[in-house]
Design an enzyme around this catalytic site. Sequence first.
Site, PDB file in Angstrom:
ATOM      1  N   LYS A 132      -6.482 -51.066  65.162  1.00 23.84           N
ATOM      2  CA  LYS A 132      -5.451 -50.633  64.225  1.00 23.84           C
ATOM      3  C   LYS A 132      -4.839 -49.281  64.583  1.00 23.84           C
ATOM      4  O   LYS A 132      -3.666 -49.030  64.298  1.00 23.84           O
ATOM      5  CB  LYS A 132      -6.019 -50.594  62.798  1.00 23.84           C
ATOM      6  CG  LYS A 132      -6.406 -51.962  62.257  1.00 23.84           C
ATOM      7  CD  LYS A 132      -6.964 -51.851  60.855  1.00 23.84           C
ATOM      8  CE  LYS A 132      -7.347 -53.223  60.308  1.00 23.84           C
ATOM      9  NZ  LYS A 132      -7.857 -53.141  58.926  1.00 23.84           N
ATOM     10  N   ASN A 187      -1.725 -52.448  60.578  1.00 21.90           N
ATOM     11  CA  ASN A 187      -2.381 -53.757  60.626  1.00 21.90           C
ATOM     12  C   ASN A 187      -1.378 -54.912  60.674  1.00 21.90           C
ATOM     13  O   ASN A 187      -1.771 -56.076  60.606  1.00 21.90           O
ATOM     14  CB  ASN A 187      -3.371 -53.947  59.469  1.00 21.90           C
ATOM     15  CG  ASN A 187      -2.706 -54.123  58.124  1.00 21.90           C
ATOM     16  OD1 ASN A 187      -1.516 -53.868  57.953  1.00 21.90           O
ATOM     17  ND2 ASN A 187      -3.485 -54.564  57.144  1.00 21.90           N
ATOM     18  N   GLY A 211      -9.249 -47.127  61.073  1.00 21.98           N
ATOM     19  CA  GLY A 211      -7.988 -47.784  60.777  1.00 21.98           C
ATOM     20  C   GLY A 211      -7.785 -48.113  59.321  1.00 21.98           C
ATOM     21  O   GLY A 211      -6.739 -47.797  58.737  1.00 21.98           O
ATOM     22  N   GLY A 233     -14.928 -56.611  49.067  1.00 23.68           N
ATOM     23  CA  GLY A 233     -13.904 -56.419  50.071  1.00 23.68           C
ATOM     24  C   GLY A 233     -12.780 -57.433  50.036  1.00 23.68           C
ATOM     25  O   GLY A 233     -11.650 -57.131  50.436  1.00 23.68           O
TER      26      GLY A 233
END
Length: 212
Positions: free
Chosen positions: A14, A35, A78, A187
């Site tokens: 990233k 991204n 990132g 997540g």
Amino acid sequence: MGNLDGLLVTVPHKIAVCALVDHVSPAVAVSGSANALRREPDGSWSAANFDGTGFVAGLVHRGHDPAGRTVAVVGAGGAGSAIAVALLEAGVGGLRVCDRDPARLAALRDRVAERWPRPVVFSDEPDLRGADLVVNATPLGLRETDELPFSLDDLAPHAVVADIIMTPRDTELLALAAARGHRVHHGIHMLRHQIPAYLQFFGFGDALSARS
């Protein structure tokens, strides 16, 4: 490659891809991380990052609005750098960013300082005392043999523990935090809440609106 119109980028690329594009979004300029890459009609490439906005949108959707809160982000890679920037955009009351890479930490600190004059605490060790929300933005937890990204001992009882790792859903960190009575944030919410932004970025917004 004449039929390549875009890319989704993941760890560990990233940060590196930012040097390969012609145009960057404000989020990329400050975070130093991208991204999503899109080829423009003239053949140039544009970069954007939706990790941070997706993460914050997921927090809000789950009832953990970070506005006015003290937040600690562990990991300034990132995803972590993008999340830190999005949290500042969301109006957090205080932000602490930790990373063991001094060069990466210093670069993020310099970019953030140009845009947000209020202090952000940068350190090489996590400071979780009194934090309302603590975010694991490191890869630690992807493997069963990984150490914990940080100790839970200094967390306030009300603190929410978030992890950006999607598989496994319940990382060891989240499992231990839940067992101690902390609210946890998974997540997968970061990914789910950036998909609409992906579609808009790649020009599929009309199709998304039609389906909804």
